[in-house]
Design a protein around this motif. Structure first.
Motif, PDB file in Angstrom:
ATOM      1  N   MET A  66       0.847  -1.164   0.000  1.00 27.16           N
ATOM      2  CA  MET A  66       0.000   0.000   0.000  1.00 27.16           C
ATOM      3  C   MET A  66       0.896   1.232   0.000  1.00 27.16           C
ATOM      4  O   MET A  66       1.898   1.293   0.709  1.00 27.16           O
ATOM      5  N   LYS A  67       0.513   2.212  -0.802  1.00 29.03           N
ATOM      6  CA  LYS A  67       1.304   3.426  -0.940  1.00 29.03           C
ATOM      7  C   LYS A  67       0.454   4.632  -0.555  1.00 29.03           C
ATOM      8  O   LYS A  67      -0.671   4.781  -1.015  1.00 29.03           O
ATOM      9  N   ILE A  68       1.007   5.481   0.304  1.00 29.99           N
ATOM     10  CA  ILE A  68       0.260   6.681   0.677  1.00 29.99           C
ATOM     11  C   ILE A  68       0.462   7.755  -0.384  1.00 29.99           C
ATOM     12  O   ILE A  68       1.459   7.771  -1.098  1.00 29.99           O
ATOM     13  N   ASN A  69      -0.515   8.635  -0.488  1.00 30.56           N
ATOM     14  CA  ASN A  69      -0.420   9.791  -1.361  1.00 30.56           C
ATOM     15  C   ASN A  69       0.403  10.833  -0.620  1.00 30.56           C
ATOM     16  O   ASN A  69      -0.054  11.403   0.362  1.00 30.56           O
ATOM     17  N   ARG A  70       1.609  11.090  -1.083  1.00 34.34           N
ATOM     18  CA  ARG A  70       2.531  12.006  -0.403  1.00 34.34           C
ATOM     19  C   ARG A  70       2.073  13.465  -0.490  1.00 34.34           C
ATOM     20  O   ARG A  70       2.706  14.345   0.074  1.00 34.34           O
ATOM     21  N   GLU A  71       0.979  13.714  -1.198  1.00 28.60           N
ATOM     22  CA  GLU A  71       0.447  15.072  -1.275  1.00 28.60           C
ATOM     23  C   GLU A  71      -0.527  15.372  -0.141  1.00 28.60           C
ATOM     24  O   GLU A  71      -1.197  16.394  -0.163  1.00 28.60           O
ATOM     25  N   TYR A  72      -0.591  14.479   0.836  1.00 26.02           N
ATOM     26  CA  TYR A  72      -1.328  14.746   2.073  1.00 26.02           C
ATOM     27  C   TYR A  72      -0.307  14.900   3.184  1.00 26.02           C
ATOM     28  O   TYR A  72       0.580  14.065   3.346  1.00 26.02           O
ATOM     29  N   ALA A  73      -0.426  15.972   3.941  1.00 26.29           N
ATOM     30  CA  ALA A  73       0.493  16.244   5.040  1.00 26.29           C
ATOM     31  C   ALA A  73      -0.248  16.104   6.365  1.00 26.29           C
ATOM     32  O   ALA A  73      -1.336  16.649   6.526  1.00 26.29           O
ATOM     33  N   LEU A  74       0.340  15.357   7.285  1.00 27.70           N
ATOM     34  CA  LEU A  74      -0.229  15.209   8.624  1.00 27.70           C
ATOM     35  C   LEU A  74       0.239  16.381   9.476  1.00 27.70           C
ATOM     36  O   LEU A  74       1.434  16.642   9.587  1.00 27.70           O
ATOM     37  N   ARG A  75      -0.717  17.092  10.047  1.00 26.76           N
ATOM     38  CA  ARG A  75      -0.405  18.236  10.902  1.00 26.76           C
ATOM     39  C   ARG A  75      -1.313  18.211  12.117  1.00 26.76           C
ATOM     40  O   ARG A  75      -2.450  17.735  12.050  1.00 26.76           O
ATOM     41  N   GLN A  76      -0.810  18.757  13.212  1.00 30.44           N
ATOM     42  CA  GLN A  76      -1.633  18.920  14.403  1.00 30.44           C
ATOM     43  C   GLN A  76      -1.839  20.416  14.613  1.00 30.44           C
ATOM     44  O   GLN A  76      -0.877  21.176  14.736  1.00 30.44           O
ATOM     45  N   VAL A  77      -3.103  20.819  14.623  1.00 28.97           N
ATOM     46  CA  VAL A  77      -3.461  22.221  14.792  1.00 28.97           C
ATOM     47  C   VAL A  77      -4.414  22.321  15.978  1.00 28.97           C
ATOM     48  O   VAL A  77      -5.469  21.689  15.984  1.00 28.97           O
ATOM     49  N   ALA A  78      -4.030  23.091  16.974  1.00 31.23           N
ATOM     50  CA  ALA A  78      -4.850  23.291  18.176  1.00 31.23           C
ATOM     51  C   ALA A  78      -5.292  21.958  18.776  1.00 31.23           C
ATOM     52  O   ALA A  78      -6.444  21.794  19.187  1.00 31.23           O
ATOM     53  N   GLY A  79      -4.378  20.982  18.784  1.00 34.20           N
ATOM     54  CA  GLY A  79      -4.661  19.692  19.391  1.00 34.20           C
ATOM     55  C   GLY A  79      -5.443  18.726  18.522  1.00 34.20           C
ATOM     56  O   GLY A  79      -5.789  17.643  18.958  1.00 34.20           O
TER      57      GLY A  79
END
Length: 88
Positions: free
Chosen positions: A1-14
């Motif tokens: 399985m390959k992730i789409n690298r054009e999605y970024a994981l971020r944490q905003v205000a928890g």
């Protein structure tokens, strides 16, 4: 399985979010909110872990059964796939 690298994981205000970038932004206008487990799984996918490795990690980290982990991972991956975040 390959992730789409054009999605970024971020944490905003928890709150954990998958945010589209690049060309993906043209077709997906929004964000995907993730809970802590979803963010944990996404990071595992970024590392190239298999479903079996993710299952073991989930069991070891959160103390749930293998069956529950497997079900949760399958549902999570299906949602990611439906939103173009992963491909086979």
């Amino acid at each position: 399985m390959k992730i789409n690298r054009e999605y970024a994981l971020r944490q905003v205000a928890g709150v954990w979010m998958l945010i589209p970038t690049g060309q993906t932004l043209k077709v997906f206008r929004g964000i995907l909110k993730l809970n802590e487990v979803g963010a944990f799984l996404w990071r595992g996918l970024e590392e190239g872990k298999t479903v079996e490795e993710l299952t073991k990690s989930l069991v070891d980290t959160y103390g749930i059964t293998s069956e529950r982990a497997s079900t949760d991972i399958s549902e999570f991956i299906a949602k990611l796939r439906n939103n173009g975040c992963v491909e086979n």
